[in-house]
Design an enzyme around this catalytic site. Structure first.
Site, short mmCIF file in Angstrom:
data_model
loop_
_atom_site.label_atom_id
_atom_site.label_comp_id
_atom_site.label_asym_id
_atom_site.label_seq_id
_atom_site.Cartn_x
_atom_site.Cartn_y
_atom_site.Cartn_z
N GLU A 12 7.36 -5.36 -8.15
CA GLU A 12 8.67 -5.26 -8.77
C GLU A 12 8.55 -5.22 -10.28
O GLU A 12 9.25 -4.44 -10.96
CB GLU A 12 9.55 -6.45 -8.36
CG GLU A 12 9.77 -6.57 -6.86
CD GLU A 12 8.78 -7.50 -6.18
OE1 GLU A 12 9.18 -8.24 -5.27
OE2 GLU A 12 7.58 -7.48 -6.56
N THR B 130 -23.71 -1.55 23.89
CA THR B 130 -23.82 -1.56 22.43
C THR B 130 -25.24 -1.32 21.93
O THR B 130 -25.43 -1.03 20.75
CB THR B 130 -23.34 -2.90 21.86
OG1 THR B 130 -24.18 -3.95 22.37
CG2 THR B 130 -21.89 -3.16 22.27
#
Length: 331
Positions: free
Chosen positions: A52, A161
């Site tokens: 802001e 894996t």
């Protein structure tokens, strides 16, 4: 400019600083003057201005009478920077649109209340679903004190894996590896087991993409000459590990392995997101190494079931993202 369009722009701005703002949230802000001129800002690294304040500085006097859109409720307390709510009031903003309220106890509606008390019109909820997904790590940390946990796995299509001899380089292709390094860059800490460090001697740094290296966390003790040093070595209950990391301001943890660590996080229900890269490869047997080590579900009634929230192709590989049922930040 309608609220949806403006807030989508603010979301894009927030995404552009995703890997640079933690432990502050990555926030975007857009301002439109009464004459239709637009100004934008995003949160700067810690110590710098919030989104802001960046947008207000860009707008200057043209902020008077303008509408401001911000993805997260403006802060209302003094931290490293002054309150954004006070800056919005001082700038003469007429209307503020907030994506989501901030669960931080120091804000938690106080920023919105301060704006309304000053006579500013405030609306809440524009693009809320997208913003909650984008800010999920921050929102969880502020609500629970624990970081958002992303478990990254790479496997063949038959769920393996590594080969029986332990070799695994490279199961997936370069696009998948680049994406995994993007997650590293977005994470404040990366967790592996000491066994993985002894076996692979990884550096666990960010490569392939721009971004800072995460805090390297070893479960257990790593050899003194391991590439992963300097690292934080922790033992004990994984929930307590997450509490300790949360207390250090860690918003997102990336768990990279190995199979024992992945299985432990999974069985303890500590994973918010599973990111699984699947390569078009088949080991073709039951002797290659699995995604998880340890005991799994004993019966179908005990099988974990999540939600597939994203599937995309990365080169020759598939990236599948799973969410734990009930976890925040759904896409």
């Amino acid at each position: 400019m309608d609220d949806g369009e403006a807030m989508r722009q603010a979301v894009e701005l927030a995404a552009s600083v995703r890997s640079r703002t933690a432990p502050n949230p990555w926030v975007g802000c857009v301002i439109e003057s009464p004459e239709g001129e637009r100004f934008a800002g995003a949160t700067e690294p810690p110590g710098g201005p919030h989104a802001e304040a960046v947008a207000l500085a860009a707008a200057g006097e043209k902020a008077r009478g303008a509408t401001l859109w911000c993805t997260l409720e403006p802060c209302s307390h003094h931290g490293r920077t002054p309150p954004c709510a006070d800056a919005i009031i001082a700038a003469g903003i007429r209307r503020v649109v907030v994506g989501v309220t901030d669960p931080d106890p120091q804000v938690s509606g106080a920023g919105i209340a301060r704006l309304r008390d000053a006579g500013i019109e405030v609306s809440v909820g524009a693009q809320e679903t997208a913003i909650r997904a984008q800010l999920a790590p921050y929102l969880k940390h502020r609500a629970t004190g624990r970081p958002w946990v992303v478990l990254k796995l790479a496997a063949s299509l038959d769920g393996r894996t590594a080969a029986p001899d332990g070799t695994s380089t490279w199961i997936t292709g370069e696009p998948a590896r680049v994406d995994a390094h993007r997650i590293r860059a977005e994470s404040d800490a990366i967790v592996v087991g000491a066994g993985t460090v002894r076996a692979d001697d990884p550096s666990l740094t960010v490569r392939h993409v721009e971004g800072r290296d995460p805090l390297r966390v070893i479960l257990g003790r790593a050899p003194a000459d391991a590439k992963v040093h300097p690292a934080l070595e922790l033992d004990g209950d994984l929930g307590e590990v997450l509490d300790k990391l949360g207390a250090r301001g860690v918003l997102q943890v990336m768990v990279e392995g190995g199979a024992t660590v992945a299985g432990a996080f999974h069985r303890d229900g500590l994973v918010d997101r599973y990111v699984i890269y699947l390569a078009p490869k088949l080991f073709g047997g039951d002797d290659a190494r699995p995604l998880f080590a340890g005991s799994g579900a004993a019966t179908m009634a005990d099988v974990w079931e999540g939600q597939i929230v994203d599937v995309r192709r990365l080169g020759a590989d598939l990236r599948v993202e799973l969410a734990a049922v009930g976890a925040g930040g759904e896409h």
